[in-house]
Scaffold this motif. Sequence first.
Motif, mmCIF file in Angstrom:
data_model
loop_
_atom_site.group_PDB
_atom_site.id
_atom_site.type_symbol
_atom_site.label_atom_id
_atom_site.label_comp_id
_atom_site.label_asym_id
_atom_site.label_seq_id
_atom_site.Cartn_x
_atom_site.Cartn_y
_atom_site.Cartn_z
ATOM 1 N N ALA A 155 0.829 -1.211 0.000
ATOM 2 C CA ALA A 155 0.000 0.000 0.000
ATOM 3 C C ALA A 155 0.860 1.256 0.000
ATOM 4 O O ALA A 155 0.562 2.220 -0.718
ATOM 5 C CB ALA A 155 -0.929 -0.009 1.208
ATOM 6 N N ARG A 156 1.928 1.244 0.767
ATOM 7 C CA ARG A 156 2.805 2.415 0.814
ATOM 8 C C ARG A 156 3.439 2.676 -0.549
ATOM 9 O O ARG A 156 3.490 3.821 -1.018
ATOM 10 C CB ARG A 156 3.877 2.216 1.881
ATOM 11 C CG ARG A 156 4.750 3.424 2.059
ATOM 12 C CD ARG A 156 5.627 3.282 3.264
ATOM 13 N NE ARG A 156 6.697 4.259 3.215
ATOM 14 C CZ ARG A 156 7.789 4.192 3.927
ATOM 15 N NH1 ARG A 156 7.971 3.192 4.761
ATOM 16 N NH2 ARG A 156 8.705 5.115 3.824
ATOM 17 N N GLY A 157 3.927 1.614 -1.207
ATOM 18 C CA GLY A 157 4.502 1.778 -2.541
ATOM 19 C C GLY A 157 3.478 2.290 -3.536
ATOM 20 O O GLY A 157 3.746 3.207 -4.319
ATOM 21 N N TYR A 158 2.281 1.701 -3.486
ATOM 22 C CA TYR A 158 1.210 2.117 -4.395
ATOM 23 C C TYR A 158 0.863 3.584 -4.160
ATOM 24 O O TYR A 158 0.826 4.395 -5.094
ATOM 25 C CB TYR A 158 -0.022 1.224 -4.190
ATOM 26 C CG TYR A 158 -1.091 1.455 -5.218
ATOM 27 C CD1 TYR A 158 -1.236 0.592 -6.295
ATOM 28 C CD2 TYR A 158 -1.954 2.542 -5.137
ATOM 29 C CE1 TYR A 158 -2.207 0.801 -7.259
ATOM 30 C CE2 TYR A 158 -2.918 2.768 -6.089
ATOM 31 C CZ TYR A 158 -3.046 1.900 -7.151
ATOM 32 O OH TYR A 158 -4.004 2.117 -8.106
ATOM 33 N N ASN A 159 0.608 3.925 -2.904
ATOM 34 C CA ASN A 159 0.184 5.294 -2.585
ATOM 35 C C ASN A 159 1.291 6.313 -2.843
ATOM 36 O O ASN A 159 1.008 7.434 -3.270
ATOM 37 C CB ASN A 159 -0.307 5.369 -1.140
ATOM 38 C CG ASN A 159 -1.619 4.630 -0.942
ATOM 39 O OD1 ASN A 159 -2.340 4.333 -1.899
ATOM 40 N ND2 ASN A 159 -1.936 4.315 0.295
ATOM 41 N N ASP A 160 2.554 5.937 -2.596
ATOM 42 C CA ASP A 160 3.658 6.856 -2.897
ATOM 43 C C ASP A 160 3.694 7.163 -4.397
ATOM 44 O O ASP A 160 3.890 8.314 -4.799
ATOM 45 C CB ASP A 160 5.002 6.265 -2.457
ATOM 46 C CG ASP A 160 5.226 6.349 -0.949
ATOM 47 O OD1 ASP A 160 4.425 7.002 -0.256
ATOM 48 O OD2 ASP A 160 6.211 5.736 -0.475
ATOM 49 N N GLU A 161 3.480 6.148 -5.209
ATOM 50 C CA GLU A 161 3.481 6.364 -6.665
ATOM 51 C C GLU A 161 2.285 7.207 -7.097
ATOM 52 O O GLU A 161 2.386 8.044 -7.995
ATOM 53 C CB GLU A 161 3.507 5.026 -7.396
ATOM 54 C CG GLU A 161 3.715 5.141 -8.889
ATOM 55 C CD GLU A 161 5.044 5.780 -9.267
ATOM 56 O OE1 GLU A 161 5.112 6.406 -10.349
ATOM 57 O OE2 GLU A 161 6.034 5.671 -8.501
ATOM 58 N N VAL A 162 1.148 6.998 -6.454
ATOM 59 C CA VAL A 162 -0.037 7.814 -6.739
ATOM 60 C C VAL A 162 0.247 9.276 -6.403
ATOM 61 O O VAL A 162 -0.083 10.181 -7.180
ATOM 62 C CB VAL A 162 -1.269 7.279 -5.979
ATOM 63 C CG1 VAL A 162 -2.379 8.318 -5.906
ATOM 64 C CG2 VAL A 162 -1.783 6.007 -6.640
ATOM 65 N N LEU A 163 0.843 9.526 -5.250
ATOM 66 C CA LEU A 163 1.177 10.907 -4.880
ATOM 67 C C LEU A 163 2.128 11.541 -5.893
ATOM 68 O O LEU A 163 1.967 12.711 -6.248
ATOM 69 C CB LEU A 163 1.779 10.962 -3.477
ATOM 70 C CG LEU A 163 0.804 10.717 -2.335
ATOM 71 C CD1 LEU A 163 1.549 10.659 -1.005
ATOM 72 C CD2 LEU A 163 -0.290 11.773 -2.298
#
Length: 197
Positions: free
Chosen positions: A62-70
Motif C-alpha cells: 500500500a505504501r509503494g502504491y500510494n507513494d506512486e499515486v502521490l
Amino acid sequence: MLDKESYKRGIRAAKKAIAAGTPFWISTGERAFGEFIHSETGLPYLGLSGPPELENSNLSYARGYNDEVLNGVKSGSIRVDFRPLLMTFNEVLASFEARYIGTISDDSPRIEVSEADLILELKKRKTRHSRELTVVSFIRSGVEVGNNFELYETPIRVALGRDGQVLVMKTKRSILTRDVVTTQVLNFFLQGPGDDC
C-alpha cells in the motif's frame, strides 16, 4: 519494517493503474463513515486487508502504491479527481428541490435520466440466505455500466446534483451520491426519521 519487494510491487501496480486511467488510494486502516473519496488526492478508496501474517507485506504494498499515486498527482499524470463532485448533506437535500428526476419502485422499476444518458433499472435477486435483494442497474446505450447498487428497500427517489454531474439516490434510511459518468460512489449519508425529503 518495510518489505522492499511488496513496496516495489505496489509501485508497479500503481504505474499500471495510472496508465490505464484507473488509479485509487489504498486504505489500510479506518476511515470516516460514508467516506469513499480520499481527501488529499480525490481518488476512490480501495480497502486492503488480510491475515495478520501478511500485515507487513500489505502495508508495504500500500505504501509503494500510494507513494506512486502521490507522485502521479504532483506530476499531473493523474487527472482523476472526484473532490469537486462531493456534496454536503444540505446540498444533497437541496438537489431534490432543484433537479428531482423521479422515483424507482417495484411498481415503477425503470427510470430514465435523459440529461445523463442513463437508465436506472430495478432487478430482484435472491441471496444465499434466501433473502430478496434489490439491485439497481446502471445502463448507458443498452450496456450496464459501473457497479450495481444493492439495497434491501425501495422506493428510491432520484435527483441530480452538481449541475447534472452527480446522481443522488435516496431511500427511507440513506442517501447515496454517484458520479454520473463512472457511477463511482461519492458520498453516503444515513437519515433519521425527521430527515425525510
